[in-house]
Design a protein around this motif. Structure first.
Motif, PDB file in Angstrom:
ATOM      1  N   SER A 280      -2.057 -14.404  -4.579  1.00 59.43           N
ATOM      2  CA  SER A 280      -1.107 -15.419  -5.046  1.00 59.43           C
ATOM      3  C   SER A 280       0.344 -14.972  -4.934  1.00 59.43           C
ATOM      4  N   GLN A 281       0.566 -13.705  -4.568  1.00 54.92           N
ATOM      5  CA  GLN A 281       1.921 -13.170  -4.544  1.00 54.92           C
ATOM      6  C   GLN A 281       2.529 -13.292  -3.154  1.00 54.92           C
ATOM      7  N   ALA A 282       3.693 -13.941  -3.061  1.00 53.76           N
ATOM      8  CA  ALA A 282       4.396 -14.074  -1.788  1.00 53.76           C
ATOM      9  C   ALA A 282       5.294 -12.858  -1.568  1.00 53.76           C
ATOM     10  N   VAL A 283       5.380 -12.414  -0.329  1.00 50.97           N
ATOM     11  CA  VAL A 283       6.238 -11.295   0.057  1.00 50.97           C
ATOM     12  C   VAL A 283       7.347 -11.851   0.927  1.00 50.97           C
ATOM     13  N   SER A 284       8.604 -11.675   0.500  1.00 48.12           N
ATOM     14  CA  SER A 284       9.728 -12.292   1.206  1.00 48.12           C
ATOM     15  C   SER A 284      10.733 -11.254   1.678  1.00 48.12           C
ATOM     16  N   GLY A 285      11.395 -11.571   2.795  1.00 51.43           N
ATOM     17  CA  GLY A 285      12.429 -10.706   3.346  1.00 51.43           C
ATOM     18  C   GLY A 285      13.069 -11.374   4.538  1.00 51.43           C
ATOM     19  N   ALA A 286      13.829 -10.600   5.326  1.00 56.23           N
ATOM     20  CA  ALA A 286      14.493 -11.139   6.508  1.00 56.23           C
ATOM     21  C   ALA A 286      13.490 -11.679   7.522  1.00 56.23           C
ATOM     22  N   TYR A 287      12.244 -11.216   7.442  1.00 58.87           N
ATOM     23  CA  TYR A 287      11.174 -11.638   8.343  1.00 58.87           C
ATOM     24  C   TYR A 287      10.553 -12.959   7.916  1.00 58.87           C
ATOM     25  N   GLY A 288      10.956 -13.494   6.749  1.00 58.36           N
ATOM     26  CA  GLY A 288      10.388 -14.727   6.232  1.00 58.36           C
ATOM     27  C   GLY A 288       9.529 -14.468   5.015  1.00 58.36           C
ATOM     28  N   THR A 289       8.539 -15.302   4.805  1.00 58.12           N
ATOM     29  CA  THR A 289       7.651 -15.178   3.655  1.00 58.12           C
ATOM     30  C   THR A 289       6.220 -14.959   4.134  1.00 58.12           C
ATOM     31  N   LEU A 290       5.573 -13.946   3.556  1.00 61.28           N
ATOM     32  CA  LEU A 290       4.213 -13.590   3.932  1.00 61.28           C
ATOM     33  C   LEU A 290       3.293 -13.686   2.722  1.00 61.28           C
ATOM     34  N   ASN A 291       2.057 -13.969   2.980  1.00 57.32           N
ATOM     35  CA  ASN A 291       1.017 -13.869   1.962  1.00 57.32           C
ATOM     36  C   ASN A 291      -0.024 -12.876   2.452  1.00 57.32           C
ATOM     37  N   VAL A 292      -0.369 -11.939   1.602  1.00 58.59           N
ATOM     38  CA  VAL A 292      -1.370 -10.942   1.978  1.00 58.59           C
ATOM     39  C   VAL A 292      -2.567 -11.044   1.036  1.00 58.59           C
ATOM     40  N   THR A 293      -3.705 -10.594   1.517  1.00 60.49           N
ATOM     41  CA  THR A 293      -4.911 -10.545   0.707  1.00 60.49           C
ATOM     42  C   THR A 293      -5.470  -9.127   0.755  1.00 60.49           C
ATOM     43  N   ALA A 294      -6.480  -8.868  -0.056  1.00 57.10           N
ATOM     44  CA  ALA A 294      -7.095  -7.542  -0.094  1.00 57.10           C
ATOM     45  C   ALA A 294      -8.601  -7.686  -0.239  1.00 57.10           C
ATOM     46  N   SER A 295      -9.308  -6.689   0.261  1.00 55.15           N
ATOM     47  CA  SER A 295     -10.752  -6.568   0.065  1.00 55.15           C
ATOM     48  C   SER A 295     -10.994  -5.459  -0.941  1.00 55.15           C
ATOM     49  N   LEU A 296     -11.930  -5.676  -1.871  1.00 51.56           N
ATOM     50  CA  LEU A 296     -12.120  -4.735  -2.968  1.00 51.56           C
ATOM     51  C   LEU A 296     -13.585  -4.348  -3.121  1.00 51.56           C
ATOM     52  N   GLY A 297     -13.808  -3.077  -3.438  1.00 49.87           N
ATOM     53  CA  GLY A 297     -15.131  -2.577  -3.754  1.00 49.87           C
ATOM     54  C   GLY A 297     -15.110  -1.895  -5.106  1.00 49.87           C
ATOM     55  N   SER A 298     -16.170  -2.072  -5.888  1.00 47.32           N
ATOM     56  CA  SER A 298     -16.208  -1.480  -7.232  1.00 47.32           C
ATOM     57  C   SER A 298     -17.514  -0.727  -7.439  1.00 47.32           C
ATOM     58  N   THR A 299     -17.467   0.243  -8.324  1.00 40.78           N
ATOM     59  CA  THR A 299     -18.651   1.000  -8.723  1.00 40.78           C
ATOM     60  C   THR A 299     -18.429   1.533 -10.123  1.00 40.78           C
ATOM     61  N   SER A 300     -19.469   2.073 -10.732  1.00 46.69           N
ATOM     62  CA  SER A 300     -19.368   2.549 -12.113  1.00 46.69           C
ATOM     63  C   SER A 300     -20.050   3.898 -12.282  1.00 46.69           C
ATOM     64  N   LEU A 301     -19.632   4.599 -13.300  1.00 48.09           N
ATOM     65  CA  LEU A 301     -20.202   5.898 -13.638  1.00 48.09           C
ATOM     66  C   LEU A 301     -21.696   5.743 -13.921  1.00 48.09           C
ATOM     67  N   SER A 302     -22.488   6.674 -13.386  1.00 43.02           N
ATOM     68  CA  SER A 302     -23.936   6.624 -13.586  1.00 43.02           C
ATOM     69  C   SER A 302     -24.492   8.034 -13.478  1.00 43.02           C
ATOM     70  N   ILE A 303     -25.779   8.154 -13.624  1.00 45.13           N
ATOM     71  CA  ILE A 303     -26.415   9.465 -13.458  1.00 45.13           C
ATOM     72  C   ILE A 303     -26.188   9.977 -12.035  1.00 45.13           C
ATOM     73  N   ILE A 304     -26.171   9.043 -11.072  1.00 42.44           N
ATOM     74  CA  ILE A 304     -25.972   9.422  -9.678  1.00 42.44           C
ATOM     75  C   ILE A 304     -24.487   9.571  -9.372  1.00 42.44           C
ATOM     76  N   GLY A 305     -23.709   8.552  -9.718  1.00 42.06           N
ATOM     77  CA  GLY A 305     -22.274   8.587  -9.457  1.00 42.06           C
ATOM     78  C   GLY A 305     -21.532   9.143 -10.654  1.00 42.06           C
ATOM     79  N   LYS A 306     -21.312  10.458 -10.671  1.00 42.70           N
ATOM     80  CA  LYS A 306     -20.731  11.069 -11.860  1.00 42.70           C
ATOM     81  C   LYS A 306     -19.555  11.985 -11.545  1.00 42.70           C
TER      82      LYS A 306
END
Length: 417
Positions: A280-306
């Motif tokens: 939702s955040q616009a990025v503006s400058g001399a180049y004009g206005t841009l919109n960017v997106t991101a890809s996200l991955g999540s994980t949680s602490l566990s017996i395996i991932g510690k």
């Protein structure tokens, strides 16, 4: 003049030396880190002192040469097998080629015969105090020329200055552009929070996010637009995160978040909030206005991932799944592991080979993370790699068939068959 050194090593010794070199490179944790002004200054000095076209500071892993700083070339990395600097890595000594058209190793190289028109090359090792050659510092020109012993000494001094800069960077805590923690500082503080979480048995989660099509932003609108996008994403993330959360910049356009007292479901909710606020955040400058997106991955602490490396490797794999499925979305490691039967990962930096076509075709790769049932691999280009292949980890006697789970151009996530 070509300076080389014959080591007379056996194949086993060469493999061992390469393994030790990659371990030293992994310990420094510098690959794919943000642009650094100290390195940029070194390449400007190379061009100015020698009056040449191209200055270069690079790091070389198992399959590629990554440009930590480069002035005079558009690329940011090249396959190791196509790099002039691989000879410096192999010999661990400087190499000077006054005229590439007269050197049998380079005369037919596309960078010599093609538009890049390289005619002169001087490369010296970038060596750690322990003597491991982790990269190169180079002076390159589009015309043949001489290079005196004094010139070579100066280039070696500049390599020493680049190594001094690397050692100084190990103590930096904050990324100057985004004010996020550096990768090293993030991992150090994360280690402490993970220890507390395990000791007191409370939840903790990790998110890795990567800006979508970031190279396109830089290529189309310039590095100023890319820098503005990075700052805007960092600022947007801070509006969602709590004071006690850790926020770090892992690489060029990759960030990580550590969330104490947040379980798996909570992490998925935070990831979605981050995705929405970034989009939702616009990025503006001399180049004009841009919109960017991101890809996200999540994980949680566990017996395996510690530990932090496992959490980052799992969140990283989930993030690449998000990219593979269309970008601008969130994927949790738990959903991936349930679907594909995947277990823990540990971050590594190992030389590997992808074998297919009845072993007649081979592509070098870098193994970025490894588990008992799968791995994350980096390649120069994934075009032509089949859905199933054999992974060989050189020097370890490790060989297994793999099934590709995700393929995001240069990053593969695979399950062992």
């Amino acid at each position: 003049m070509v300076v080389t050194k014959a080591f007379g090593r056996s194949s086993a010794e060469v493999v061992q030396r390469e393994s030790e070199r990659l371990a030293a490179l992994s310990q420094l944790d510098l690959l794919d880190t943000p642009r650094d002004e100290g390195f940029e200054r070194v390449v400007r000095l190379i061009k100015s002192i020698f009056s040449i076209d191209i200055g270069l500071v690079s790091l070389i892993d198992a399959h590629r040469q990554w440009y930590a700083a480069c002035s005079g070339l558009a690329a940011t990395q090249v396959p190791r097998e196509d790099s002039f600097c691989r000879y410096v890595i192999d010999n661990e000594e400087p190499i000077v080629v006054p005229d590439t058209t007269k050197d049998i190793r380079f005369a037919q190289h596309p960078a010599v015969t093609g538009e890049t028109h390289i005619r002169f090359y001087a490369g010296v090792p970038l060596k750690t105090k322990a003597g491991h050659t982790i990269g190169t510092v180079c002076a390159i020109d589009r015309r043949a020329r001489s290079f005196s012993s004094r010139d070579l000494t100066i280039l070696q001094e500049l390599s020493g200055a680049a190594m001094d800069r690397i050692e100084l960077m190990q103590s930096a805590a904050t990324d100057s552009l985004t004010e996020a923690l550096t990768r090293r500082a993030f991992k150090q503080e994360a280690d402490q929070l993970i220890s507390l979480a395990r000791r007191h048995q409370h939840d903790l989660s990790c998110i890795v996010l990567d800006i979508d099509h970031f190279k396109r932003v830089n290529d189309t609108h310039g590095h100023a637009a890319g820098d503005d996008a990075l700052k805007a994403v960092a600022c947007a993330c801070r509006t969602v995160l709590r004071a006690g959360d850790l926020f770090g910049r892992l690489g060029g356009e990759e960030f990580a978040v550590l969330l104490p007292h947040i379980d798996r479901n909570g992490a998925e909710a935070v990831a979605e909030k981050l995705r929405l606020v970034i989009a939702s955040q616009a990025v503006s400058g001399a180049y004009g206005t841009l919109n960017v997106t991101a890809s996200l991955g999540s994980t949680s602490l566990s017996i395996i991932g510690k530990d932090v490396d496992t959490l980052l490797a799992q969140a990283d794999a989930a993030m690449y799944r998000a990219k593979n499925e269309g970008r601008n979305r969130c994927v949790s490691w738990s959903s991936m592991s349930a679907e594909d039967g995947m277990n823990a990962r540990r971050r590594v930096l190992k030389a590997g080979s992808i074998l297919f076509n009845d072993r007649r075709s081979t592509i070098d790769c870098t193994v970025r993370s490894l588990g008992s049932d799968g791995a994350s691999l980096s390649v120069s280009a994934s075009t032509g790699i089949p859905a199933e292949f054999v992974l060989l980890i050189k020097g370890e006697g490790f060989e297994t068939r793999c099934r590709m789970i995700t393929n995001d151009r240069q990053n593969l996530e695979v399950a062992f068959c």
